[in-house]
Design a protein around this motif. Structure first.
Motif, PDB file in Angstrom:
ATOM      1  N   ALA A  56      66.722  -4.260 -20.250  1.00  0.00           N
ATOM      2  CA  ALA A  56      66.747  -5.582 -19.615  1.00  0.00           C
ATOM      3  C   ALA A  56      67.288  -6.655 -20.557  1.00  0.00           C
ATOM      4  CB  ALA A  56      65.338  -5.954 -19.143  1.00  0.00           C
ATOM      5  N   LYS A  57      66.998  -6.513 -21.853  1.00  0.00           N
ATOM      6  CA  LYS A  57      67.412  -7.531 -22.815  1.00  0.00           C
ATOM      7  C   LYS A  57      68.858  -7.373 -23.277  1.00  0.00           C
ATOM      8  CE  LYS A  57      62.778  -8.418 -24.642  1.00  0.00           C
ATOM      9  NZ  LYS A  57      61.864  -8.354 -25.805  1.00  0.00           N
ATOM     10  N   THR A  58      69.378  -6.131 -23.222  1.00  0.00           N
ATOM     11  CA  THR A  58      70.710  -5.876 -23.784  1.00  0.00           C
ATOM     12  C   THR A  58      71.740  -5.392 -22.774  1.00  0.00           C
ATOM     13  OG1 THR A  58      70.227  -3.563 -24.326  1.00  0.00           O
ATOM     14  CG2 THR A  58      69.621  -5.237 -25.973  1.00  0.00           C
ATOM     15  N   GLY A  59      71.292  -4.793 -21.675  1.00  0.00           N
ATOM     16  CA  GLY A  59      72.230  -4.200 -20.726  1.00  0.00           C
ATOM     17  C   GLY A  59      72.858  -2.917 -21.238  1.00  0.00           C
ATOM     18  N   ASP A  60      72.389  -2.422 -22.374  1.00  0.00           N
ATOM     19  CA  ASP A  60      72.948  -1.224 -23.017  1.00  0.00           C
ATOM     20  C   ASP A  60      72.253   0.024 -22.463  1.00  0.00           C
ATOM     21  OD1 ASP A  60      74.030   0.689 -24.689  1.00  0.00           O
ATOM     22  OD2 ASP A  60      72.804   0.131 -26.429  1.00  0.00           O
ATOM     23  N   SER A  61      72.752   0.507 -21.319  1.00  0.00           N
ATOM     24  CA  SER A  61      72.129   1.674 -20.690  1.00  0.00           C
ATOM     25  C   SER A  61      72.447   2.970 -21.434  1.00  0.00           C
ATOM     26  CB  SER A  61      72.578   1.797 -19.234  1.00  0.00           C
ATOM     27  OG  SER A  61      73.991   1.956 -19.158  1.00  0.00           O
ATOM     28  N   ALA A  62      73.590   3.012 -22.115  1.00  0.00           N
ATOM     29  CA  ALA A  62      74.006   4.240 -22.793  1.00  0.00           C
ATOM     30  C   ALA A  62      72.995   4.681 -23.847  1.00  0.00           C
ATOM     31  CB  ALA A  62      75.379   4.052 -23.432  1.00  0.00           C
ATOM     32  N   SER A  63      72.353   3.720 -24.510  1.00  0.00           N
ATOM     33  CA  SER A  63      71.436   4.057 -25.603  1.00  0.00           C
ATOM     34  C   SER A  63      70.089   4.570 -25.119  1.00  0.00           C
ATOM     35  CB  SER A  63      71.221   2.833 -26.504  1.00  0.00           C
ATOM     36  OG  SER A  63      72.411   2.471 -27.161  1.00  0.00           O
ATOM     37  N   VAL A  64      69.726   4.244 -23.877  1.00  0.00           N
ATOM     38  CA  VAL A  64      68.366   4.593 -23.426  1.00  0.00           C
ATOM     39  C   VAL A  64      68.329   5.381 -22.126  1.00  0.00           C
ATOM     40  CG1 VAL A  64      67.259   2.664 -24.628  1.00  0.00           C
ATOM     41  CG2 VAL A  64      68.130   2.329 -22.300  1.00  0.00           C
ATOM     42  N   TYR A  65      69.474   5.643 -21.514  1.00  0.00           N
ATOM     43  CA  TYR A  65      69.486   6.338 -20.213  1.00  0.00           C
ATOM     44  C   TYR A  65      68.788   7.693 -20.307  1.00  0.00           C
ATOM     45  CZ  TYR A  65      71.237   8.616 -15.998  1.00  0.00           C
ATOM     46  OH  TYR A  65      71.324   9.298 -14.812  1.00  0.00           O
ATOM     47  N   ASN A  66      69.218   8.535 -21.245  1.00  0.00           N
ATOM     48  CA  ASN A  66      68.611   9.858 -21.384  1.00  0.00           C
ATOM     49  C   ASN A  66      67.156   9.771 -21.844  1.00  0.00           C
ATOM     50  OD1 ASN A  66      70.881  11.293 -20.548  1.00  0.00           O
ATOM     51  ND2 ASN A  66      71.720  11.414 -22.626  1.00  0.00           N
ATOM     52  N   LYS A  67      66.844   8.760 -22.619  1.00  0.00           N
ATOM     53  CA  LYS A  67      65.458   8.592 -23.090  1.00  0.00           C
ATOM     54  C   LYS A  67      64.542   8.260 -21.911  1.00  0.00           C
ATOM     55  CE  LYS A  67      67.255   6.703 -27.451  1.00  0.00           C
ATOM     56  NZ  LYS A  67      67.279   7.966 -28.188  1.00  0.00           N
ATOM     57  N   LEU A  68      65.028   7.437 -20.989  1.00  0.00           N
ATOM     58  CA  LEU A  68      64.245   7.110 -19.799  1.00  0.00           C
ATOM     59  C   LEU A  68      64.050   8.348 -18.923  1.00  0.00           C
ATOM     60  CD1 LEU A  68      65.800   3.635 -18.926  1.00  0.00           C
ATOM     61  CD2 LEU A  68      63.389   4.068 -19.429  1.00  0.00           C
ATOM     62  N   LEU A  69      65.111   9.141 -18.770  1.00  0.00           N
ATOM     63  CA  LEU A  69      64.993  10.379 -18.001  1.00  0.00           C
ATOM     64  C   LEU A  69      63.985  11.323 -18.644  1.00  0.00           C
ATOM     65  CD1 LEU A  69      68.696  11.220 -17.025  1.00  0.00           C
ATOM     66  CD2 LEU A  69      66.902  10.244 -15.573  1.00  0.00           C
ATOM     67  N   GLY A  70      64.011  11.382 -19.975  1.00  0.00           N
ATOM     68  CA  GLY A  70      63.074  12.244 -20.689  1.00  0.00           C
ATOM     69  C   GLY A  70      61.631  11.819 -20.463  1.00  0.00           C
ATOM     70  N   CYS A  71      61.391  10.514 -20.462  1.00  0.00           N
ATOM     71  CA  CYS A  71      60.033  10.006 -20.198  1.00  0.00           C
ATOM     72  C   CYS A  71      59.599  10.363 -18.784  1.00  0.00           C
ATOM     73  CB  CYS A  71      59.985   8.498 -20.388  1.00  0.00           C
ATOM     74  SG  CYS A  71      60.127   7.954 -22.106  1.00  0.00           S
ATOM     75  N   ASP A  72      60.501  10.174 -17.812  1.00  0.00           N
ATOM     76  CA  ASP A  72      60.171  10.500 -16.419  1.00  0.00           C
ATOM     77  C   ASP A  72      59.838  11.980 -16.270  1.00  0.00           C
ATOM     78  OD1 ASP A  72      60.417   7.932 -15.420  1.00  0.00           O
ATOM     79  OD2 ASP A  72      62.545   8.160 -14.943  1.00  0.00           O
ATOM     80  N   SER A  73      60.652  12.837 -16.892  1.00  0.00           N
ATOM     81  CA  SER A  73      60.414  14.276 -16.803  1.00  0.00           C
ATOM     82  C   SER A  73      59.072  14.652 -17.415  1.00  0.00           C
ATOM     83  CB  SER A  73      61.539  15.043 -17.513  1.00  0.00           C
ATOM     84  OG  SER A  73      62.782  14.834 -16.873  1.00  0.00           O
ATOM     85  N   ALA A  74      58.770  14.080 -18.581  1.00  0.00           N
ATOM     86  CA  ALA A  74      57.505  14.388 -19.254  1.00  0.00           C
ATOM     87  C   ALA A  74      56.318  13.955 -18.403  1.00  0.00           C
ATOM     88  CB  ALA A  74      57.459  13.702 -20.619  1.00  0.00           C
ATOM     89  N   LEU A  75      56.411  12.793 -17.765  1.00  0.00           N
ATOM     90  CA  LEU A  75      55.317  12.308 -16.923  1.00  0.00           C
ATOM     91  C   LEU A  75      55.106  13.209 -15.706  1.00  0.00           C
ATOM     92  CD1 LEU A  75      56.065   8.473 -17.114  1.00  0.00           C
ATOM     93  CD2 LEU A  75      54.059   9.639 -18.045  1.00  0.00           C
ATOM     94  N   VAL A  76      56.222  13.707 -15.136  1.00  0.00           N
ATOM     95  CA  VAL A  76      56.118  14.628 -14.001  1.00  0.00           C
ATOM     96  C   VAL A  76      55.463  15.932 -14.430  1.00  0.00           C
ATOM     97  CG1 VAL A  76      57.445  16.058 -12.387  1.00  0.00           C
ATOM     98  CG2 VAL A  76      58.057  13.658 -12.722  1.00  0.00           C
ATOM     99  N   PHE A  88      61.634   1.156 -23.401  1.00  0.00           N
ATOM    100  CA  PHE A  88      63.068   1.399 -23.183  1.00  0.00           C
ATOM    101  C   PHE A  88      63.604   0.504 -22.066  1.00  0.00           C
ATOM    102  CE2 PHE A  88      62.193   5.890 -24.853  1.00  0.00           C
ATOM    103  CZ  PHE A  88      62.647   5.566 -26.120  1.00  0.00           C
ATOM    104  N   LYS A  89      62.799   0.291 -21.018  1.00  0.00           N
ATOM    105  CA  LYS A  89      63.217  -0.594 -19.926  1.00  0.00           C
ATOM    106  C   LYS A  89      63.358  -2.033 -20.424  1.00  0.00           C
ATOM    107  CE  LYS A  89      61.128  -0.157 -15.947  1.00  0.00           C
ATOM    108  NZ  LYS A  89      60.033   0.040 -14.961  1.00  0.00           N
ATOM    109  N   SER A  90      62.471  -2.427 -21.333  1.00  0.00           N
ATOM    110  CA  SER A  90      62.562  -3.773 -21.902  1.00  0.00           C
ATOM    111  C   SER A  90      63.852  -3.926 -22.705  1.00  0.00           C
ATOM    112  CB  SER A  90      61.350  -4.031 -22.798  1.00  0.00           C
ATOM    113  OG  SER A  90      61.452  -5.275 -23.445  1.00  0.00           O
ATOM    114  N   TYR A  91      64.199  -2.893 -23.480  1.00  0.00           N
ATOM    115  CA  TYR A  91      65.449  -2.924 -24.246  1.00  0.00           C
ATOM    116  C   TYR A  91      66.645  -3.053 -23.297  1.00  0.00           C
ATOM    117  CZ  TYR A  91      69.462  -1.263 -26.913  1.00  0.00           C
ATOM    118  OH  TYR A  91      70.704  -1.148 -27.493  1.00  0.00           O
TER     119      TYR A  91
END
Length: 227
Positions: free
Chosen positions: A123-143, A118-121
């Motif tokens: 960085a390549k597109t600047g489209d934070s809206a599509s992956v912001y919640n997905k990144l938060l979900g990954c962080d929460s799951a890892l915690v 998701f971070k790679s996406y």
């Protein structure tokens, strides 16, 4: 007069040419059939044809994307991850393919790898809206995974089926929940999911659920969907 060997060579060449044309037309027909099946959401037979086309190395990026998507729609996330991984490594692949690849990784509990995708996406597109919640979900799951609680989870196999069950509500010794009945299947037609219904199950002395039953109330007796 033509040499017999020369004539035989011409016939062999003609046969090969005709075979190549027939084979090419067959592959075009399979591609069209697969695309129509995919468009109608009949993904299982579509996936089988896309697999054949990929084995023949035909339209690789497009058919890899479609095949991976078919597996994701069938909830076969291991195969979806496998084919999305192949897709994103192709030079022709576009950044948009990283999002469903990350989703497949998440579904397989590969949260750290999904986060990097998701971070790679981003960085390549600047489209934070599509992956912001997905990144938060990954962080929460890892915690959560690094700080497990003492809770014990038991799968209620009688209730938790391959269909959808959700919205559980307890009332004394009964649990009411929303669920699907078995999917409907007509000959040569895709699976059709029926309307959702309300079920109830008993809570026994060990707090397990048993005897799941389609609730007999009037809201389950309508012929048409009433919302």
């Amino acid at each position: 007069m033509m040499n017999k060997k020369y004539i035989s060579f011409l016939f062999a060449l003609l046969f090969i040419s005709i075979t190549d044309v027939v084979y090419g037309q067959e592959q075009i027909g399979l591609q069209t059939k697969a695309d129509k099946l995919y468009a109608s959401n009949n993904v299982k037979p579509a996936s089988e044809i896309y697999l054949k086309l990929l084995q023949a190395n035909i339209s690789k990026p497009k058919n890899l994307e479609r095949l991976a998507s078919c597996y994701a729609k069938m909830s076969n996330y291991l195969e979806a991850e496998n084919y999305y991984a192949q897709l994103v490594n192709l030079p022709e692949s576009t950044p948009k393919n990283l999002v469903p690849y990350g989703e497949a990784l998440k579904s397989n509990s590969h949260f750290a790898q999904a986060k990097e995708v998701f971070k790679s996406y981003l960085a390549k597109t600047g489209d934070s809206a599509s992956v912001y919640n997905k990144l938060l979900g990954c962080d929460s799951a890892l915690v959560w995974m690094s700080n497990p609680t003492s809770h014990k989870i038991f799968n209620q196999n009688l209730i938790n089926t391959n269909n959808s069950e959700f919205g559980a509500y307890r009332d004394k010794n009964q649990v009411y929940y929303v669920g699907e009945q078995a999917p409907l299947k007509k000959s040569n037609q895709p699976l059709v999911k029926p309307f959702l219904s309300i079920y109830n199950a008993e809570v026994d002395s060990s707090q397990s659920l048993k005897k799941p039953t389609l609730n007999t109330s009037v809201y389950n007796k309508n012929e048409y969907n009433t919302g």
